[in-house]
Each structure stands twice: as C-alpha cells, then as structure tokens.
Design an enzyme around this catalytic site. Structure first.
Site, PDB file in Angstrom:
ATOM      1  N   ARG A 130     -38.976 -57.845   4.393  1.00 41.82           N
ATOM      2  CA  ARG A 130     -38.448 -59.020   3.695  1.00 41.82           C
ATOM      3  C   ARG A 130     -38.620 -60.212   4.622  1.00 41.82           C
ATOM      4  NH1 ARG A 130     -36.655 -63.237   1.728  1.00 41.82           N
ATOM      5  NH2 ARG A 130     -35.071 -63.356   0.080  1.00 41.82           N
ATOM      6  N   GLU A 138     -37.994 -65.917  -8.416  1.00 45.67           N
ATOM      7  CA  GLU A 138     -37.851 -64.540  -8.872  1.00 45.67           C
ATOM      8  C   GLU A 138     -38.814 -64.226 -10.015  1.00 45.67           C
ATOM      9  OE1 GLU A 138     -35.622 -61.953  -7.780  1.00 45.67           O
ATOM     10  OE2 GLU A 138     -35.745 -63.337  -6.092  1.00 45.67           O
ATOM     11  N   ARG A 178     -34.918 -52.659   3.526  1.00 43.88           N
ATOM     12  CA  ARG A 178     -36.064 -53.461   3.965  1.00 43.88           C
ATOM     13  C   ARG A 178     -35.764 -54.019   5.354  1.00 43.88           C
ATOM     14  NH1 ARG A 178     -36.249 -57.507  -1.123  1.00 43.88           N
ATOM     15  NH2 ARG A 178     -34.187 -57.848  -0.222  1.00 43.88           N
TER      16      ARG A 178
END
Length: 268
Positions: A130, A138, A178
C-alpha cells in the site's frame, strides 16, 4: 612359553588405574601446553573461517533470503529496512503486489533466477504493498460506483510500475495484511517517489484518515505537491470545487452498509 609375571601385570594395572583417574580443572589447565596457542598460525585460520561463516549466515538471513509474503516480515524490519522486487500486478490506484528479489541482479535475479510470470506460480509468493501517504480515487467495489478518475489512476500506476523493479521503504502492516511504505522506481536514470508523482499529476490526494497515516517524513512535500496540482486543476482537481469528493470522504459516505472484512474493518 611362560605366562607374564604377576608383578608386571600388577604394574600395568596400576598404570591403567592412574591414567583413568579424574583430573581436576585447575590441574588440566596447568597441564596444557599453552605455548602452542601463542603462535597465531595455530588459531588465526580457524577464527577467520568461523567468523566468515557466521557473518555470511547473518547477511543471508537479513538481506538475501527471499520473503514470500507479509507474514514473513519481521517486526524489527519496519522503519529500518526496505524491500526490493518486481511489481507483478496492480490492484488499485494506490496498491500493488511485489515479488521480492533480494540482492537484485547481483544475486542472480533476471539472469540466473527468474521471476515467475503465471498467476499460479505467483500465488502466495508476493507481498501486497500500500503506497504510503496518498489516497487514490476508489474504483467500483462492494456494489458501489467508481469515483471519477479512478480508472485513470489505475491505468497510470499500471503503466508506471507493472513489470518494473521498485524499492519500498516499509513502515508497518495494515489491517488488510498489506505493507505500507514509500515506493521508489527508477525512471530515466533517476529515482522517483511514486506517491509524490501521483500527487503532482492530480491522481491522488494526501492521506486524510485520522488514524494509520504514514508519510515517512514526507508529509510537507506531499501536501505541497497536492497544493500545486490543485492550483493547476490537474486530474481530480479539474472539476467543480463543490462537486469534488475526496477518496476519504467517499469511503466515509459509503461506509453505511458496506461489507467488512474478517476483523470488522472497512477498506482504508
């Protein structure tokens, strides 16, 4: 032929008994020929071989051992170490998967050791990354529509990183397992900060969540780049100001009724 005399037998028995008697530690030290060890030729080579072996093992464990996934990263690595590898897939505008290739070409990658290409070969062998400090628009997920410029951000990141070698300065693991970190890639002989480049192009905002924000000391630089893109009306800043909704505001608005992951947290 006559039998050995009993007197000789007794002497041998006494000698054997004396040789088997336990020797105290001080007597053992006093009986050692220490002159033998004063000559460096008798111990330097052994010391060098032992030291080299131990150092080599430590270097391998710390820098050359391939990390196949997030759970294999030691907590002591965070904020102290980086990961070097090849980007194998881009899942969204601000995250991707990395195949760890420690040591790069010097360790034989790309000429002695190959990075897998097929999805079946890559399964459970990559690290989700990330990008720290930025939030891209998004895409469509959880039954919600995509934000404007989400596809542009994804396309740009894919073109910019997919198949390339990157270095990630790692900070922590998020609740999606992540690795959050600052990502660098070499383009045109210069090392470029991927998150910063997204902000310059108006393809992301600086990370606005109240918790879990990570900038690696680059927050001021990131906000300055965002401000310039906003002034120039680049990317997401090109529309009407009243109609603009940041990725953070979008996720906050869509949280109502949004499916959650196993630990009860929605996507960040």
């Amino acid at each position: 032929m006559g039998w050995p005399s009993t007197s000789d037998s007794g002497k041998n028995s006494k000698n054997d008994d004396s040789s088997r008697r336990p020797v105290s530690w001080p007597d053992s030290l006093n009986g050692t020929d220490w002159e033998h060890y004063k000559d460096p030729r008798n111990w330097v080579l052994t010391l060098l071989v032992t030291t080299t072996t131990l150092v080599s093992l430590q270097v391998y464990r710390s820098y050359l051992r391939r990390i196949p996934g997030t759970t294999h990263i030691q907590p002591s690595f965070f904020r102290k170490r980086s990961l070097f590898g090849r980007v194998t897939s881009v899942g969204d505008g601000d995250n991707f998967h990395l195949y760890h290739t420690p040591g790069g070409r010097l360790a034989g990658w790309d000429w002695l050791r190959k990075v897998p290409v097929k999805k079946t070969e890559l399964k459970n062998k990559t690290i989700p990354i990330r990008i720290a400090g930025v939030d891209a628009p998004e895409g469509a997920h959880f039954g919600h529509p995509a934000q404007p410029f989400s596809s542009e951000a994804l396309t740009w990141l894919s073109d910019y990183l997919l198949g390339r070698r990157v270095r990630v300065l790692i900070y922590r693991r998020d609740h999606y397992d992540r690795i959050v970190g600052t990502v660098y890639v070499r383009r045109f002989l210069t090392r470029q900060d991927v998150g910063l480049e997204m902000l310059k192009r108006g393809l992301a905002t600086t990370y606005e969540a109240k918790t879990g924000a990570e900038f690696g000391g680059l927050e001021e630089e990131y906000k300055a780049a965002e401000s310039i893109a906003k002034t120039r009306k680049l990317g997401i800043w090109g529309g009407k100001k009243k109609a603009f909704e940041s990725p953070r505001d979008y996720k906050t608005r869509m949280n109502v009724g949004e499916p959650q992951n196993g630990n009860g947290k929605t996507k960040a």
